[in-house]
Design a protein around this motif. Structure first.
Motif, PDB file in Angstrom:
ATOM      1  N   UNK A 257       9.153  22.510 -12.519  1.00  0.00           N
ATOM      2  CA  UNK A 257       9.677  21.483 -13.413  1.00  0.00           C
ATOM      3  C   UNK A 257       8.595  20.570 -13.974  1.00  0.00           C
ATOM      4  N   UNK A 258       7.485  20.419 -13.263  1.00  0.00           N
ATOM      5  CA  UNK A 258       6.398  19.602 -13.786  1.00  0.00           C
ATOM      6  C   UNK A 258       6.099  18.383 -12.947  1.00  0.00           C
ATOM      7  N   UNK A 259       5.395  17.414 -13.559  1.00  0.00           N
ATOM      8  CA  UNK A 259       4.969  16.187 -12.879  1.00  0.00           C
ATOM      9  C   UNK A 259       5.732  14.988 -13.428  1.00  0.00           C
ATOM     10  N   UNK A 260       6.015  14.044 -12.527  1.00  0.00           N
ATOM     11  CA  UNK A 260       6.818  12.875 -12.878  1.00  0.00           C
ATOM     12  C   UNK A 260       6.169  11.610 -12.314  1.00  0.00           C
ATOM     13  N   UNK A 261       6.455  10.465 -12.956  1.00  0.00           N
ATOM     14  CA  UNK A 261       5.939   9.183 -12.484  1.00  0.00           C
ATOM     15  C   UNK A 261       6.752   8.729 -11.278  1.00  0.00           C
ATOM     16  N   UNK A 262       6.052   8.374 -10.198  1.00  0.00           N
ATOM     17  CA  UNK A 262       6.704   7.959  -8.961  1.00  0.00           C
ATOM     18  C   UNK A 262       7.140   6.501  -9.022  1.00  0.00           C
ATOM     19  N   UNK A 263       8.128   6.169  -8.200  1.00  0.00           N
ATOM     20  CA  UNK A 263       8.432   4.759  -7.944  1.00  0.00           C
ATOM     21  C   UNK A 263       7.266   4.178  -7.162  1.00  0.00           C
ATOM     22  N   UNK A 264       6.871   2.955  -7.492  1.00  0.00           N
ATOM     23  CA  UNK A 264       5.677   2.392  -6.870  1.00  0.00           C
ATOM     24  C   UNK A 264       6.058   1.528  -5.671  1.00  0.00           C
ATOM     25  N   UNK A 265       6.252   2.178  -4.551  1.00  0.00           N
ATOM     26  CA  UNK A 265       6.488   1.477  -3.282  1.00  0.00           C
ATOM     27  C   UNK A 265       5.128   1.324  -2.615  1.00  0.00           C
ATOM     28  N   UNK A 266       4.417   0.247  -2.964  1.00  0.00           N
ATOM     29  CA  UNK A 266       3.028   0.097  -2.548  1.00  0.00           C
ATOM     30  C   UNK A 266       2.928  -0.259  -1.077  1.00  0.00           C
ATOM     31  N   UNK A 267       1.924   0.297  -0.422  1.00  0.00           N
ATOM     32  CA  UNK A 267       1.589  -0.131   0.930  1.00  0.00           C
ATOM     33  C   UNK A 267       0.423  -1.097   0.842  1.00  0.00           C
ATOM     34  N   UNK A 268       0.574  -2.252   1.452  1.00  0.00           N
ATOM     35  CA  UNK A 268      -0.446  -3.279   1.385  1.00  0.00           C
ATOM     36  C   UNK A 268      -0.949  -3.580   2.794  1.00  0.00           C
ATOM     37  N   UNK A 269      -2.254  -3.478   2.962  1.00  0.00           N
ATOM     38  CA  UNK A 269      -2.871  -3.564   4.275  1.00  0.00           C
ATOM     39  C   UNK A 269      -3.531  -4.916   4.556  1.00  0.00           C
ATOM     40  N   UNK A 270      -3.400  -5.874   3.628  1.00  0.00           N
ATOM     41  CA  UNK A 270      -4.189  -7.093   3.792  1.00  0.00           C
ATOM     42  C   UNK A 270      -3.818  -7.887   5.037  1.00  0.00           C
ATOM     43  N   UNK A 271      -2.607  -7.682   5.566  1.00  0.00           N
ATOM     44  CA  UNK A 271      -2.232  -8.423   6.770  1.00  0.00           C
ATOM     45  C   UNK A 271      -2.986  -7.931   7.998  1.00  0.00           C
ATOM     46  N   UNK A 272      -3.547  -6.712   7.926  1.00  0.00           N
ATOM     47  CA  UNK A 272      -4.233  -6.166   9.095  1.00  0.00           C
ATOM     48  C   UNK A 272      -5.736  -6.053   8.891  1.00  0.00           C
ATOM     49  N   UNK A 273      -6.260  -6.694   7.838  1.00  0.00           N
ATOM     50  CA  UNK A 273      -7.699  -6.674   7.594  1.00  0.00           C
ATOM     51  C   UNK A 273      -8.187  -8.096   7.383  1.00  0.00           C
ATOM     52  N   UNK A 274      -9.512  -8.261   7.316  1.00  0.00           N
ATOM     53  CA  UNK A 274     -10.087  -9.564   6.978  1.00  0.00           C
ATOM     54  C   UNK A 274     -10.693  -9.503   5.585  1.00  0.00           C
ATOM     55  N   UNK A 275     -10.263  -8.542   4.775  1.00  0.00           N
ATOM     56  CA  UNK A 275     -10.781  -8.429   3.415  1.00  0.00           C
ATOM     57  C   UNK A 275     -10.239  -9.513   2.496  1.00  0.00           C
ATOM     58  N   UNK A 276      -9.036  -9.961   2.751  1.00  0.00           N
ATOM     59  CA  UNK A 276      -8.383 -10.857   1.807  1.00  0.00           C
ATOM     60  C   UNK A 276      -7.541 -10.051   0.833  1.00  0.00           C
ATOM     61  N   UNK A 277      -6.553 -10.716   0.234  1.00  0.00           N
ATOM     62  CA  UNK A 277      -5.579 -10.050  -0.628  1.00  0.00           C
ATOM     63  C   UNK A 277      -6.241  -9.402  -1.838  1.00  0.00           C
ATOM     64  N   UNK A 278      -7.046 -10.172  -2.589  1.00  0.00           N
ATOM     65  CA  UNK A 278      -7.667  -9.629  -3.804  1.00  0.00           C
ATOM     66  C   UNK A 278      -8.572  -8.456  -3.491  1.00  0.00           C
ATOM     67  N   UNK A 279      -9.417  -8.610  -2.473  1.00  0.00           N
ATOM     68  CA  UNK A 279     -10.366  -7.554  -2.134  1.00  0.00           C
ATOM     69  C   UNK A 279      -9.641  -6.274  -1.736  1.00  0.00           C
ATOM     70  N   UNK A 280      -8.577  -6.413  -0.940  1.00  0.00           N
ATOM     71  CA  UNK A 280      -7.863  -5.231  -0.461  1.00  0.00           C
ATOM     72  C   UNK A 280      -7.112  -4.542  -1.595  1.00  0.00           C
ATOM     73  N   UNK A 281      -6.491  -5.326  -2.485  1.00  0.00           N
ATOM     74  CA  UNK A 281      -5.786  -4.733  -3.618  1.00  0.00           C
ATOM     75  C   UNK A 281      -6.751  -4.035  -4.564  1.00  0.00           C
ATOM     76  N   UNK A 282      -7.889  -4.681  -4.859  1.00  0.00           N
ATOM     77  CA  UNK A 282      -8.841  -4.089  -5.789  1.00  0.00           C
ATOM     78  C   UNK A 282      -9.481  -2.833  -5.200  1.00  0.00           C
ATOM     79  N   UNK A 283      -9.645  -2.788  -3.890  1.00  0.00           N
ATOM     80  CA  UNK A 283     -10.160  -1.585  -3.245  1.00  0.00           C
ATOM     81  C   UNK A 283      -9.229  -0.409  -3.484  1.00  0.00           C
TER      82      UNK A 283
END
Length: 250
Positions: free
Chosen positions: A77-103
């Motif tokens: 059937x082909x390829x389709x755009x997924x629903x974006x259920x993002x996983x965010x790891x900033x609560x378990x790192x010391x990167x900070x929100x911006x750094x972790x998202x941009x990574x």
């Protein structure tokens, strides 16, 4: 099926591989909502014709988007755009929100709602192990990810650790990056507490949510290499299109 003209033309003289340029172009269109969830993408041959690239280049780019869960494929059937259920790891790192998202290749925008030098509250004094009457730089910021309002954050930093921070431009900048570069402060560990809350009227208006949409409230105390608390924050986080990810080890 044809897609609209790409917002990012491929540059054969840039030195960047064509597959990454094509991937980034398609990813931008997905994240900006130009290609909504469920959209059926053109075939490899159609993409190749549109961008003037080989099917191998297209296939490599699409495989990377599948790995990052931006698209999915159905055999025959082909390829389709997924629903974006993002996983965010900033609560378990010391990167900070911006750094972790941009990574992760996310686009982060920050609106500064408040930035001032003031006396610490009793709670901030206790959390940051300060003496009574000590001043802090207090920040209130609204954060967006990929164009969606995501986080309302209230942060304070001891003023003696970051003199002049109240005058530093922080719009669309990472606070942790500023602390590292401008003040030599590196966060090495943090304690975080998470619970569920309903927004008050002001929070609901700022995040553009219903008063009935549950939010996650995150409180954090971050520490420097010498063990001194550097930052205390409270944040409320929308989880409608994302989820927090925490990894533990023995």
């Amino acid at each position: 099926m044809k897609t609209p003209a790409s917002p990012l033309a491929l540059d054969r003289n840039s030195g960047a591989p064509l597959w990454t340029q094509f991937r980034d172009s398609l990813r931008a269109r997905i994240l900006q909502g130009e290609l909504p969830v469920g959209t059926k993408l053109p075939t490899e041959a159609e993409f190749g014709e549109q961008f003037g690239i080989s099917r191998i280049v297209v296939r490599e780019a699409l495989a990377d988007l599948v790995r990052n869960e931006l698209i999915y494929k159905i055999r025959g059937q082909g390829a389709f755009v997924s629903a974006r259920d993002r996983e965010e790891d900033f609560v378990s790192t010391v990167l900070g929100f911006s750094d972790e998202m941009e990574r992760k290749g996310r686009s982060v925008r920050t609106q500064v709602l408040g930035q001032e030098l003031r006396a610490a509250t009793p709670e901030e004094t206790a959390s940051l192990a300060l003496s009574g009457g000590t001043q802090v730089v207090a920040l209130r910021r609204l954060r967006s990810v990929d164009g969606e309002l995501q986080l309302l954050v209230e942060t304070c930093v001891p003023a003696d650790l970051a003199p002049g921070l109240q005058r530093t431009r922080l719009e669309n900048r990472s606070l942790y990056d500023v602390l590292r570069r401008q003040y030599g402060l590196r966060i090495v560990k943090a304690e975080r507490w998470i619970d569920a809350v309903l927004p008050d009227d002001e929070t609901a208006a700022l995040l553009e949510v219903s008063r009935l949409e549950p939010l996650l409230r995150i409180e954090s105390i971050a520490y420097g290499a010498n063990g001194r608390p550097i930052e205390h924050y409270r944040a409320v986080h929308r989880c409608k299109n994302s989820r927090l990810h925490v990894q533990t080890t023995t």
